[in-house]
Design a protein around this motif. Sequence first.
Motif, PDB file in Angstrom:
ATOM      1  N   ILE A  18       0.854  -1.191   0.000  1.00 35.17           N
ATOM      2  CA  ILE A  18       0.000   0.000   0.000  1.00 35.17           C
ATOM      3  C   ILE A  18       0.883   1.233   0.000  1.00 35.17           C
ATOM      4  O   ILE A  18       1.764   1.347   0.867  1.00 35.17           O
ATOM      5  CB  ILE A  18      -0.920  -0.017   1.236  1.00 35.17           C
ATOM      6  N   PRO A  19       0.667   2.140  -0.947  1.00 36.83           N
ATOM      7  CA  PRO A  19       1.511   3.341  -0.993  1.00 36.83           C
ATOM      8  C   PRO A  19       1.528   4.031   0.372  1.00 36.83           C
ATOM      9  O   PRO A  19       0.477   4.261   0.969  1.00 36.83           O
ATOM     10  CB  PRO A  19       0.823   4.213  -2.056  1.00 36.83           C
ATOM     11  N   GLY A  20       2.724   4.295   0.894  1.00 41.33           N
ATOM     12  CA  GLY A  20       2.850   4.987   2.171  1.00 41.33           C
ATOM     13  C   GLY A  20       2.787   4.088   3.389  1.00 41.33           C
ATOM     14  O   GLY A  20       2.850   4.563   4.519  1.00 41.33           O
ATOM     15  N   VAL A  21       2.664   2.770   3.181  1.00 43.48           N
ATOM     16  CA  VAL A  21       2.612   1.833   4.323  1.00 43.48           C
ATOM     17  C   VAL A  21       3.796   0.880   4.233  1.00 43.48           C
ATOM     18  O   VAL A  21       4.024   0.259   3.193  1.00 43.48           O
ATOM     19  CB  VAL A  21       1.285   1.033   4.325  1.00 43.48           C
ATOM     20  N   LEU A  22       4.552   0.768   5.321  1.00 41.72           N
ATOM     21  CA  LEU A  22       5.745  -0.083   5.343  1.00 41.72           C
ATOM     22  C   LEU A  22       5.338  -1.540   5.606  1.00 41.72           C
ATOM     23  O   LEU A  22       4.614  -1.801   6.558  1.00 41.72           O
ATOM     24  CB  LEU A  22       6.666   0.422   6.466  1.00 41.72           C
ATOM     25  N   HIS A  23       5.795  -2.473   4.791  1.00 37.21           N
ATOM     26  CA  HIS A  23       5.558  -3.916   4.973  1.00 37.21           C
ATOM     27  C   HIS A  23       4.078  -4.279   5.077  1.00 37.21           C
ATOM     28  O   HIS A  23       3.616  -4.730   6.127  1.00 37.21           O
ATOM     29  CB  HIS A  23       6.212  -4.458   6.264  1.00 37.21           C
ATOM     30  N   ALA A  24       3.310  -4.078   4.026  1.00 37.19           N
ATOM     31  CA  ALA A  24       1.902  -4.517   4.060  1.00 37.19           C
ATOM     32  C   ALA A  24       1.855  -6.033   4.180  1.00 37.19           C
ATOM     33  O   ALA A  24       2.760  -6.721   3.711  1.00 37.19           O
ATOM     34  CB  ALA A  24       1.186  -4.074   2.798  1.00 37.19           C
ATOM     35  N   TYR A  25       0.773  -6.575   4.780  1.00 42.08           N
ATOM     36  CA  TYR A  25       0.631  -8.029   4.884  1.00 42.08           C
ATOM     37  C   TYR A  25       0.521  -8.658   3.493  1.00 42.08           C
ATOM     38  O   TYR A  25      -0.164  -8.132   2.619  1.00 42.08           O
ATOM     39  CB  TYR A  25      -0.622  -8.409   5.699  1.00 42.08           C
ATOM     40  N   GLY A  26       1.166  -9.802   3.330  1.00 38.69           N
ATOM     41  CA  GLY A  26       0.907 -10.629   2.153  1.00 38.69           C
ATOM     42  C   GLY A  26       1.811 -10.367   0.964  1.00 38.69           C
ATOM     43  O   GLY A  26       1.625 -10.966  -0.086  1.00 38.69           O
ATOM     44  N   VAL A  27       2.777  -9.471   1.093  1.00 38.05           N
ATOM     45  CA  VAL A  27       3.688  -9.217  -0.029  1.00 38.05           C
ATOM     46  C   VAL A  27       4.971  -9.983   0.244  1.00 38.05           C
ATOM     47  O   VAL A  27       5.676  -9.705   1.211  1.00 38.05           O
ATOM     48  CB  VAL A  27       3.944  -7.706  -0.198  1.00 38.05           C
ATOM     49  N   GLY A  28       5.248 -10.976  -0.599  1.00 42.82           N
ATOM     50  CA  GLY A  28       6.270 -11.966  -0.254  1.00 42.82           C
ATOM     51  C   GLY A  28       7.623 -11.736  -0.867  1.00 42.82           C
ATOM     52  O   GLY A  28       7.905 -10.691  -1.459  1.00 42.82           O
ATOM     53  N   ARG A  29       8.459 -12.736  -0.671  1.00 44.27           N
ATOM     54  CA  ARG A  29       9.758 -12.739  -1.336  1.00 44.27           C
ATOM     55  C   ARG A  29       9.672 -13.757  -2.463  1.00 44.27           C
ATOM     56  O   ARG A  29       9.398 -14.913  -2.217  1.00 44.27           O
ATOM     57  CB  ARG A  29      10.867 -13.197  -0.386  1.00 44.27           C
ATOM     58  N   GLY A  30       9.905 -13.339  -3.672  1.00 44.47           N
ATOM     59  CA  GLY A  30       9.843 -14.288  -4.788  1.00 44.47           C
ATOM     60  C   GLY A  30       8.406 -14.527  -5.213  1.00 44.47           C
ATOM     61  O   GLY A  30       7.464 -14.189  -4.492  1.00 44.47           O
ATOM     62  N   GLN A  31       8.221 -15.141  -6.382  1.00 47.33           N
ATOM     63  CA  GLN A  31       6.888 -15.186  -6.975  1.00 47.33           C
ATOM     64  C   GLN A  31       5.958 -16.232  -6.377  1.00 47.33           C
ATOM     65  O   GLN A  31       4.778 -16.003  -6.267  1.00 47.33           O
ATOM     66  CB  GLN A  31       7.010 -15.405  -8.468  1.00 47.33           C
ATOM     67  N   LEU A  32       6.492 -17.391  -6.029  1.00 48.79           N
ATOM     68  CA  LEU A  32       5.578 -18.461  -5.627  1.00 48.79           C
ATOM     69  C   LEU A  32       5.702 -18.826  -4.158  1.00 48.79           C
ATOM     70  O   LEU A  32       5.042 -19.740  -3.690  1.00 48.79           O
ATOM     71  CB  LEU A  32       5.823 -19.711  -6.484  1.00 48.79           C
ATOM     72  N   TYR A  33       6.531 -18.113  -3.434  1.00 46.48           N
ATOM     73  CA  TYR A  33       6.759 -18.510  -2.054  1.00 46.48           C
ATOM     74  C   TYR A  33       6.584 -17.313  -1.134  1.00 46.48           C
ATOM     75  O   TYR A  33       7.166 -16.259  -1.358  1.00 46.48           O
ATOM     76  CB  TYR A  33       8.169 -19.095  -1.904  1.00 46.48           C
ATOM     77  N   TYR A  34       5.753 -17.485  -0.096  1.00 49.57           N
ATOM     78  CA  TYR A  34       5.559 -16.408   0.867  1.00 49.57           C
ATOM     79  C   TYR A  34       5.576 -16.990   2.268  1.00 49.57           C
ATOM     80  O   TYR A  34       4.774 -17.872   2.579  1.00 49.57           O
ATOM     81  CB  TYR A  34       4.217 -15.707   0.613  1.00 49.57           C
ATOM     82  N   GLU A  35       6.490 -16.556   3.091  1.00 52.80           N
ATOM     83  CA  GLU A  35       6.536 -17.018   4.475  1.00 52.80           C
ATOM     84  C   GLU A  35       6.757 -15.807   5.368  1.00 52.80           C
ATOM     85  O   GLU A  35       7.826 -15.202   5.337  1.00 52.80           O
ATOM     86  CB  GLU A  35       7.677 -18.039   4.652  1.00 52.80           C
ATOM     87  N   PRO A  36       5.732 -15.447   6.146  1.00 53.41           N
ATOM     88  CA  PRO A  36       5.849 -14.219   6.936  1.00 53.41           C
ATOM     89  C   PRO A  36       6.743 -14.309   8.170  1.00 53.41           C
ATOM     90  O   PRO A  36       7.176 -13.276   8.686  1.00 53.41           O
ATOM     91  CB  PRO A  36       4.403 -13.939   7.338  1.00 53.41           C
ATOM     92  N   ALA A  37       7.023 -15.518   8.685  1.00 57.86           N
ATOM     93  CA  ALA A  37       7.869 -15.612   9.888  1.00 57.86           C
ATOM     94  C   ALA A  37       9.317 -15.285   9.525  1.00 57.86           C
ATOM     95  O   ALA A  37       9.805 -15.650   8.470  1.00 57.86           O
ATOM     96  CB  ALA A  37       7.768 -17.010  10.488  1.00 57.86           C
ATOM     97  N   GLU A  38       9.974 -14.553  10.417  1.00 54.09           N
ATOM     98  CA  GLU A  38      11.365 -14.132  10.184  1.00 54.09           C
ATOM     99  C   GLU A  38      12.242 -14.671  11.299  1.00 54.09           C
ATOM    100  O   GLU A  38      11.826 -14.732  12.450  1.00 54.09           O
ATOM    101  CB  GLU A  38      11.463 -12.597  10.256  1.00 54.09           C
ATOM    102  N   LYS A  39      13.507 -15.015  10.929  1.00 51.99           N
ATOM    103  CA  LYS A  39      14.463 -15.412  11.964  1.00 51.99           C
ATOM    104  C   LYS A  39      14.809 -14.195  12.824  1.00 51.99           C
ATOM    105  O   LYS A  39      14.747 -13.066  12.343  1.00 51.99           O
ATOM    106  CB  LYS A  39      15.732 -15.962  11.312  1.00 51.99           C
ATOM    107  N   GLY A  40      15.205 -14.454  14.059  1.00 49.68           N
ATOM    108  CA  GLY A  40      15.551 -13.348  14.950  1.00 49.68           C
ATOM    109  C   GLY A  40      14.294 -12.754  15.560  1.00 49.68           C
ATOM    110  O   GLY A  40      13.245 -13.386  15.590  1.00 49.68           O
ATOM    111  N   ARG A  41      14.404 -11.528  16.049  1.00 53.09           N
ATOM    112  CA  ARG A  41      13.243 -10.902  16.703  1.00 53.09           C
ATOM    113  C   ARG A  41      12.170 -10.541  15.678  1.00 53.09           C
ATOM    114  O   ARG A  41      12.486 -10.379  14.498  1.00 53.09           O
ATOM    115  CB  ARG A  41      13.686  -9.673  17.478  1.00 53.09           C
TER     116      ARG A  41
END
Length: 402
Positions: free
Chosen positions: A152-175
């Motif tokens: 969303i324009p003006g919003v940092l890290h909107a839900y559901g926008v992934g890394r790469g075309q076919l793979y989306y995993e929202p959990a991140e290593k670290g904090r």
Amino acid sequence: MRIVDGKVIVCSPGRNFVTLKLVTEDGVHGLGDATLNGRELAVASYLSDHVLPLLIGRDARRIEDTWHYLYTGAYWRRGPVTMAAIGAVDTALWDILGKTLDTPVYQLLGGASRESVMVYGHANGETVDDTVKAVAHYIDMGYRAVRAQCAIPGVLHAYGVGRGQLYYEPAEKGRPLESVWSTERYLDFVPSLFERLRKEFGFDVHLLHDVHHRLTPIEAGRLGKSLEPYRLFWLEDPTPAELQSAFRIIRQHTTTPIAVGEVFNTIFDCAQLIEEHLIDYIRTTVIHAGGITHLRKIAALAELHHVRTGAHGATDLGPVSLAAALHFDLNVHNFGIQEYMRHTEETDRVFPHAYSFQRGAMHPGDAPGLGVDLDEALAAKYPYEPAYLPVNRLQDGTVHSW
Ligand code: EZ4
Ligand code: CO
């Protein structure tokens, strides 16, 4: 047919998975998925410290009795950790029963109600143009239903926008990653995204959208109303659902179909939503809502009230629970759709499986049981890695639903 052995295997081939393996005196083994994204080890401990000792010596065929022994018998009921653990045991027992009788699980449930199970994929992009390309890519792959999310324009890290075309995993290593949210910008932007998608693709493809619990009921009513011209298949998780009566407000304002339930863990989380016809699709899963045994009861209640199933199927459902979901979906009369996010190649290698994708639909395959195995030697090469789902804040710093 006594259970003589069991263990919990935690591995991370691309992301974390918790898998329960039960073995009978005849040497038959069954698998259950107990993955709870960001809280994996709590379920692993619940199973190995508290549940496995109770299972040794029990008759593996007594699925219903074992379910109640672990739910009713524990005194402490419900909750995602408890229900993921019970779900894993239940799934493993269905797997064992199928293998013992040499038949796929869907035949045990009453057989196929359809030829295959329609699934939807996740298209997303940093811009509307990127999202259009991503939806086109899914349609090219044969999908008949696509979920569309966009930054969303003006919003940092909107839900559901992934890394790469076919793979989306929202959990991140670290904090946990901290994302920032603006309801105002979101509500202004989303209708224009779907206007563009309908202009590009017409009305033959089903389009879905996930709000991810971020709106109040009246805001969700406004969004649903503004999306009516684009005829969504569903609007998912429009508002947090602890308060089921809140969905009455959404219903008063829009005919956009509503889906909810990926974080629910028992029928009591959705009984009012179903009985008052406040939703159209129930998203409870095999893995987080107590296994095949409990999911069937939710679906039976839903069937009475014209609510169809639309089970959660993000990558945090491992191949074992995806297979269980497909057996359930193939059988259940009031099936709607199944979410399908592809796993990484490493995950697929660790969990060889019989299910397959063709022309926008899936089939669980005809191998006995669930039709999924776990390569334990390969799994051991991918040890657990702590990871967390993001935490979301409003622009002034207030914590908000992620
Ligand atoms: O964010 O499963 O519809 N799918 C979703 C998922 C959830 C993850 C959380 O672990 O909302 O992407
Ligand atoms: Co969702």
